[in-house]
Design a protein around this motif. Structure first.
Motif, mmCIF file in Angstrom:
data_model
loop_
_atom_site.group_PDB
_atom_site.id
_atom_site.type_symbol
_atom_site.label_atom_id
_atom_site.label_comp_id
_atom_site.label_asym_id
_atom_site.label_seq_id
_atom_site.Cartn_x
_atom_site.Cartn_y
_atom_site.Cartn_z
ATOM 1 N N GLU A 22 0.472 -1.263 0.082
ATOM 2 C CA GLU A 22 0.119 0.125 -0.357
ATOM 3 C C GLU A 22 0.434 1.137 -0.269
ATOM 4 N N CYS A 23 1.670 1.317 1.071
ATOM 5 C CA CYS A 23 2.339 2.568 0.672
ATOM 6 C C CYS A 23 4.043 2.880 1.500
ATOM 7 N N PRO A 24 5.131 2.117 0.704
ATOM 8 C CA PRO A 24 6.347 1.262 1.286
ATOM 9 C C PRO A 24 6.646 2.575 2.653
ATOM 10 N N ALA A 25 6.618 3.616 1.892
ATOM 11 C CA ALA A 25 6.987 4.865 2.934
ATOM 12 C C ALA A 25 6.925 4.858 4.489
ATOM 13 N N ALA A 26 5.618 4.202 4.589
ATOM 14 C CA ALA A 26 5.386 3.841 6.123
ATOM 15 C C ALA A 26 5.751 2.787 6.964
ATOM 16 N N LEU A 27 6.556 2.032 6.082
ATOM 17 C CA LEU A 27 7.865 1.488 6.731
ATOM 18 C C LEU A 27 9.279 2.108 7.163
ATOM 19 N N GLY A 28 9.222 2.933 6.188
ATOM 20 C CA GLY A 28 10.502 4.165 6.020
ATOM 21 C C GLY A 28 10.129 4.823 7.367
ATOM 22 N N LEU A 29 9.419 4.957 7.697
ATOM 23 C CA LEU A 29 8.669 6.038 9.111
ATOM 24 C C LEU A 29 9.063 4.984 10.107
ATOM 25 N N TRP A 30 8.762 3.676 9.876
ATOM 26 C CA TRP A 30 8.463 2.457 11.060
ATOM 27 C C TRP A 30 9.681 2.085 11.783
ATOM 28 N N VAL A 31 10.906 2.389 10.649
ATOM 29 C CA VAL A 31 12.235 1.992 10.438
ATOM 30 C C VAL A 31 12.890 3.033 11.442
ATOM 31 N N VAL A 32 12.913 4.294 11.051
ATOM 32 C CA VAL A 32 12.885 5.768 11.546
ATOM 33 C C VAL A 32 12.672 5.708 12.441
ATOM 34 N N ALA A 33 11.739 5.568 13.417
ATOM 35 C CA ALA A 33 11.233 5.752 14.420
ATOM 36 C C ALA A 33 11.441 5.142 15.257
ATOM 37 N N GLY A 34 11.854 3.847 14.819
ATOM 38 C CA GLY A 34 12.164 2.642 15.584
ATOM 39 C C GLY A 34 13.665 3.270 16.024
ATOM 40 N N SER A 35 14.558 3.255 15.226
ATOM 41 C CA SER A 35 15.635 3.904 15.390
ATOM 42 C C SER A 35 16.440 5.249 15.708
ATOM 43 N N TRP A 36 15.109 5.802 16.548
ATOM 44 C CA TRP A 36 15.140 7.073 17.095
ATOM 45 C C TRP A 36 14.672 6.437 19.303
ATOM 46 N N SER A 37 13.751 5.233 18.367
ATOM 47 C CA SER A 37 13.286 5.117 20.382
ATOM 48 C C SER A 37 14.784 4.633 20.444
ATOM 49 N N SER A 38 15.269 3.718 19.835
ATOM 50 C CA SER A 38 16.637 2.859 20.266
ATOM 51 C C SER A 38 17.740 3.833 20.736
ATOM 52 N N ALA A 39 17.940 4.726 20.389
ATOM 53 C CA ALA A 39 18.534 5.904 21.022
ATOM 54 C C ALA A 39 18.812 6.995 22.104
ATOM 55 N N ASN A 40 17.116 7.032 22.223
ATOM 56 C CA ASN A 40 16.742 7.456 23.366
ATOM 57 C C ASN A 40 16.074 6.852 24.282
ATOM 58 N N LEU A 41 16.264 5.412 24.014
ATOM 59 C CA LEU A 41 15.920 4.459 25.134
ATOM 60 C C LEU A 41 14.697 4.488 25.478
ATOM 61 N N THR A 42 13.807 5.091 24.836
ATOM 62 C CA THR A 42 12.149 5.041 24.857
ATOM 63 C C THR A 42 11.586 3.982 24.938
ATOM 64 N N ASP A 43 11.930 2.228 25.331
ATOM 65 C CA ASP A 43 11.564 1.682 24.842
ATOM 66 C C ASP A 43 10.132 1.542 23.551
ATOM 67 N N GLY A 44 10.549 1.933 22.524
ATOM 68 C CA GLY A 44 9.327 1.360 21.634
ATOM 69 C C GLY A 44 8.593 3.074 21.169
ATOM 70 N N PHE A 45 8.953 3.884 22.622
ATOM 71 C CA PHE A 45 7.456 4.836 22.635
ATOM 72 C C PHE A 45 7.929 6.082 21.560
ATOM 73 N N VAL A 46 7.459 6.472 21.117
ATOM 74 C CA VAL A 46 7.353 7.838 20.082
ATOM 75 C C VAL A 46 7.041 8.809 20.363
ATOM 76 N N PRO A 47 7.582 9.821 20.874
ATOM 77 C CA PRO A 47 6.444 11.396 21.170
ATOM 78 C C PRO A 47 5.509 11.972 20.068
ATOM 79 N N GLU A 48 5.014 11.792 19.933
ATOM 80 C CA GLU A 48 4.414 12.424 18.930
ATOM 81 C C GLU A 48 4.272 13.684 18.085
#
Length: 77
Positions: A22-48
């Motif tokens: 449907e939209c490969p860009a959505a998976l790009g968001l998933w990866v970038v947000a996952g990377s941010w969460s990992s770098a900030n040690l938020t256990d998967g949470f990404v503030p809006e």
């Protein structure tokens, strides 16, 4: 340094295949947000409020991830 691990079978998971079709860009968001969460040690949470800084056009993409059940909407993120 932490790592954001992705399962090597992710490419063939039904939820992921549907998002890719449907939209490969959505998976790009998933990866970038996952990377941010990992770098900030938020256990998967990404503030809006971080999402606009991470990915242009994030809102419909995030909704696709929620609909596909790859993300959950929680208070603040």
């Amino acid at each position: 340094m932490t790592w954001f691990h992705v399962d090597d079978g992710m490419h063939s998971h039904n939820k992921v295949r549907k998002v890719i079709a449907e939209c490969p860009a959505a998976l790009g968001l998933w990866v970038v947000a996952g990377s941010w969460s990992s770098a900030n040690l938020t256990d998967g949470f990404v503030p809006e409020h971080e999402l606009p800084w991470l990915f242009t056009g994030w809102e419909p993409l995030a909704q696709m991830l929620v609909t596909a059940r790859l993300w959950r909407r929680v208070k603040g993120g």
